[in-house]
Design a protein around this motif. Sequence first.
Motif, PDB file in Angstrom:
ATOM      1  N   SER A 166      48.774 -26.967   5.656  1.00 39.51           N
ATOM      2  CA  SER A 166      49.618 -27.289   6.799  1.00 39.51           C
ATOM      3  C   SER A 166      48.906 -28.213   7.783  1.00 39.51           C
ATOM      4  CB  SER A 166      50.062 -26.009   7.508  1.00 39.51           C
ATOM      5  OG  SER A 166      48.948 -25.372   8.088  1.00 39.51           O
ATOM      6  N   VAL A 167      47.608 -28.422   7.584  1.00 42.91           N
ATOM      7  CA  VAL A 167      46.833 -29.272   8.481  1.00 42.91           C
ATOM      8  C   VAL A 167      46.051 -30.262   7.623  1.00 42.91           C
ATOM      9  CG1 VAL A 167      45.097 -29.301  10.297  1.00 42.91           C
ATOM     10  CG2 VAL A 167      46.637 -27.361  10.113  1.00 42.91           C
ATOM     11  N   SER A 168      46.680 -31.402   7.352  1.00 37.32           N
ATOM     12  CA  SER A 168      46.016 -32.390   6.516  1.00 37.32           C
ATOM     13  C   SER A 168      46.432 -33.788   6.942  1.00 37.32           C
ATOM     14  CB  SER A 168      46.364 -32.154   5.043  1.00 37.32           C
ATOM     15  OG  SER A 168      47.753 -32.294   4.851  1.00 37.32           O
ATOM     16  N   GLY A 169      45.822 -34.775   6.323  1.00 39.30           N
ATOM     17  CA  GLY A 169      46.146 -36.157   6.638  1.00 39.30           C
ATOM     18  C   GLY A 169      45.589 -36.572   7.985  1.00 39.30           C
ATOM     19  N   VAL A 170      46.087 -37.695   8.471  1.00 44.34           N
ATOM     20  CA  VAL A 170      45.623 -38.244   9.743  1.00 44.34           C
ATOM     21  C   VAL A 170      45.874 -37.246  10.870  1.00 44.34           C
ATOM     22  CG1 VAL A 170      46.045 -40.051  11.459  1.00 44.34           C
ATOM     23  CG2 VAL A 170      45.917 -40.642   9.050  1.00 44.34           C
ATOM     24  N   LEU A 211      49.934 -29.757  25.345  1.00 39.99           N
ATOM     25  CA  LEU A 211      50.591 -30.390  24.200  1.00 39.99           C
ATOM     26  C   LEU A 211      52.043 -29.935  24.077  1.00 39.99           C
ATOM     27  CD1 LEU A 211      47.804 -30.382  21.458  1.00 39.99           C
ATOM     28  CD2 LEU A 211      48.627 -32.317  22.817  1.00 39.99           C
ATOM     29  N   ASP A 212      52.293 -28.663  24.349  1.00 37.04           N
ATOM     30  CA  ASP A 212      53.674 -28.168  24.322  1.00 37.04           C
ATOM     31  C   ASP A 212      54.509 -28.887  25.375  1.00 37.04           C
ATOM     32  OD1 ASP A 212      53.093 -26.416  22.260  1.00 37.04           O
ATOM     33  OD2 ASP A 212      52.899 -24.655  23.559  1.00 37.04           O
ATOM     34  N   ARG A 213      53.918 -29.098  26.535  1.00 34.62           N
ATOM     35  CA  ARG A 213      54.619 -29.794  27.618  1.00 34.62           C
ATOM     36  C   ARG A 213      54.873 -31.259  27.238  1.00 34.62           C
ATOM     37  NH1 ARG A 213      52.822 -31.382  33.164  1.00 34.62           N
ATOM     38  NH2 ARG A 213      50.721 -30.938  32.439  1.00 34.62           N
ATOM     39  N   PHE A 214      53.882 -31.897  26.623  1.00 37.90           N
ATOM     40  CA  PHE A 214      54.054 -33.289  26.195  1.00 37.90           C
ATOM     41  C   PHE A 214      55.125 -33.379  25.108  1.00 37.90           C
ATOM     42  CE2 PHE A 214      52.933 -37.212  23.918  1.00 37.90           C
ATOM     43  CZ  PHE A 214      52.936 -38.101  24.986  1.00 37.90           C
ATOM     44  N   ASP A 215      55.130 -32.421  24.201  1.00 39.36           N
ATOM     45  CA  ASP A 215      56.137 -32.378  23.141  1.00 39.36           C
ATOM     46  C   ASP A 215      57.535 -32.232  23.748  1.00 39.36           C
ATOM     47  OD1 ASP A 215      56.793 -32.491  20.409  1.00 39.36           O
ATOM     48  OD2 ASP A 215      56.827 -30.307  20.241  1.00 39.36           O
ATOM     49  N   ALA A 216      57.657 -31.386  24.757  1.00 40.63           N
ATOM     50  CA  ALA A 216      58.942 -31.213  25.440  1.00 40.63           C
ATOM     51  C   ALA A 216      59.357 -32.508  26.144  1.00 40.63           C
ATOM     52  CB  ALA A 216      58.863 -30.067  26.442  1.00 40.63           C
ATOM     53  N   MET A 217      58.383 -33.194  26.730  1.00 37.65           N
ATOM     54  CA  MET A 217      58.679 -34.477  27.379  1.00 37.65           C
ATOM     55  C   MET A 217      59.192 -35.486  26.356  1.00 37.65           C
ATOM     56  SD  MET A 217      55.399 -34.711  29.971  1.00 37.65           S
ATOM     57  CE  MET A 217      55.576 -36.463  30.273  1.00 37.65           C
ATOM     58  N   LEU A 218      58.595 -35.498  25.178  1.00 33.08           N
ATOM     59  CA  LEU A 218      59.055 -36.397  24.113  1.00 33.08           C
ATOM     60  C   LEU A 218      60.490 -36.079  23.708  1.00 33.08           C
ATOM     61  CD1 LEU A 218      55.977 -36.635  21.724  1.00 33.08           C
ATOM     62  CD2 LEU A 218      56.995 -38.495  23.040  1.00 33.08           C
ATOM     63  N   ALA A 219      60.789 -34.794  23.631  1.00 33.87           N
ATOM     64  CA  ALA A 219      62.134 -34.380  23.235  1.00 33.87           C
ATOM     65  C   ALA A 219      63.165 -34.731  24.306  1.00 33.87           C
ATOM     66  CB  ALA A 219      62.156 -32.879  22.956  1.00 33.87           C
ATOM     67  N   ALA A 254      51.792 -40.633  15.607  1.00 34.02           N
ATOM     68  CA  ALA A 254      51.614 -39.376  14.873  1.00 34.02           C
ATOM     69  C   ALA A 254      51.471 -38.167  15.792  1.00 34.02           C
ATOM     70  CB  ALA A 254      50.392 -39.475  13.967  1.00 34.02           C
ATOM     71  N   VAL A 255      51.709 -38.347  17.085  1.00 33.88           N
ATOM     72  CA  VAL A 255      51.422 -37.268  18.033  1.00 33.88           C
ATOM     73  C   VAL A 255      52.230 -35.999  17.756  1.00 33.88           C
ATOM     74  CG1 VAL A 255      53.034 -37.938  19.876  1.00 33.88           C
ATOM     75  CG2 VAL A 255      50.910 -36.761  20.451  1.00 33.88           C
ATOM     76  N   THR A 256      53.477 -36.111  17.333  1.00 35.35           N
ATOM     77  CA  THR A 256      54.250 -34.886  17.076  1.00 35.35           C
ATOM     78  C   THR A 256      53.666 -34.107  15.900  1.00 35.35           C
ATOM     79  OG1 THR A 256      55.866 -36.152  15.805  1.00 35.35           O
ATOM     80  CG2 THR A 256      56.414 -35.691  18.092  1.00 35.35           C
ATOM     81  N   GLU A 257      53.194 -34.816  14.887  1.00 33.27           N
ATOM     82  CA  GLU A 257      52.558 -34.135  13.755  1.00 33.27           C
ATOM     83  C   GLU A 257      51.198 -33.560  14.151  1.00 33.27           C
ATOM     84  OE1 GLU A 257      53.745 -33.301  10.670  1.00 33.27           O
ATOM     85  OE2 GLU A 257      55.589 -33.901  11.665  1.00 33.27           O
ATOM     86  N   ILE A 267      50.500 -32.445  17.126  1.00 34.59           N
ATOM     87  CA  ILE A 267      50.832 -31.246  17.907  1.00 34.59           C
ATOM     88  C   ILE A 267      51.184 -30.094  16.974  1.00 34.59           C
ATOM     89  CG2 ILE A 267      52.506 -30.253  19.523  1.00 34.59           C
ATOM     90  CD1 ILE A 267      52.570 -33.059  20.893  1.00 34.59           C
ATOM     91  N   ARG A 268      51.978 -30.370  15.953  1.00 26.12           N
ATOM     92  CA  ARG A 268      52.344 -29.326  14.986  1.00 26.12           C
ATOM     93  C   ARG A 268      51.097 -28.765  14.298  1.00 26.12           C
ATOM     94  NH1 ARG A 268      52.133 -28.768  10.081  1.00 26.12           N
ATOM     95  NH2 ARG A 268      51.655 -30.939   9.686  1.00 26.12           N
ATOM     96  N   ALA A 269      50.210 -29.657  13.890  1.00 31.03           N
ATOM     97  CA  ALA A 269      48.985 -29.227  13.216  1.00 31.03           C
ATOM     98  C   ALA A 269      48.081 -28.449  14.168  1.00 31.03           C
ATOM     99  CB  ALA A 269      48.245 -30.437  12.649  1.00 31.03           C
ATOM    100  N   PHE A 270      48.010 -28.882  15.424  1.00 35.63           N
ATOM    101  CA  PHE A 270      47.203 -28.170  16.412  1.00 35.63           C
ATOM    102  C   PHE A 270      47.747 -26.755  16.613  1.00 35.63           C
ATOM    103  CE2 PHE A 270      45.942 -26.875  20.686  1.00 35.63           C
ATOM    104  CZ  PHE A 270      44.587 -27.143  20.668  1.00 35.63           C
ATOM    105  N   ARG A 271      49.064 -26.638  16.698  1.00 37.22           N
ATOM    106  CA  ARG A 271      49.677 -25.305  16.842  1.00 37.22           C
ATOM    107  C   ARG A 271      49.317 -24.412  15.659  1.00 37.22           C
ATOM    108  NH1 ARG A 271      55.425 -27.806  18.543  1.00 37.22           N
ATOM    109  NH2 ARG A 271      55.121 -27.889  20.794  1.00 37.22           N
TER     110      ARG A 271
END
Length: 186
Positions: free
Chosen positions: A7-11, A36-44, A95-98, A100-104
């Motif tokens: 679940s945590v691979s690639g760039v 990061l959750d706040r930034f993700d919400a801002m993106l959404a 790639a920031v959303t990915e 964030i997902r990987a960080f979570r």
Amino acid sequence: MAAVDSSVSGVSGRYATALFELAREDKSIDAVKADLDRFDAMLADSPELARLVRSPVFSADTQAKALAAVLDKAGFGGTTAKFLKVLTANRRLFAVTEVIRAFRALVARFKGEVTAEVTVAETLNKKNLDALTTALKSVTGKDITLNVKVDPSIIGGLVVKLGSRMVDSSLRTKLNSIKHAMKEAG
């Protein structure tokens, strides 16, 4: 160094792992995750910000200046702001959303949590969410984080994905099974 899983691979996985290690050294995992959750919400919530992040049309300089302004205005600082600026400088902000997902995923694994992807036909109330969380915790023996998605097309029931396992008890699947059984019978 954190062990890498599927679940945590690639760039995005490499950047997420680097950020996780920095946050762990600084003892700021929860603060970075919250940012990061706040930034993700801002993106959404902001199509303009999402376009800035994803579009290759913007130059690195334009992206960096715009992101710096957004981060300052939103009150981001410390590790998270520096990290997002590094992503921008390296032309990896798309790639920031990915990331964030990987960080979570890394944080959840670090805390011994398991994330369950749950699809339901209609929104669950708190009592049902708690019951589902308790049931899944009894199966896994770990703390559970639910990511609930509402999809009316499943008609009823629910679909639970937990790691590599999936249980589909949706009414749509049951009706399809009956339909196939009836076709075979006659």
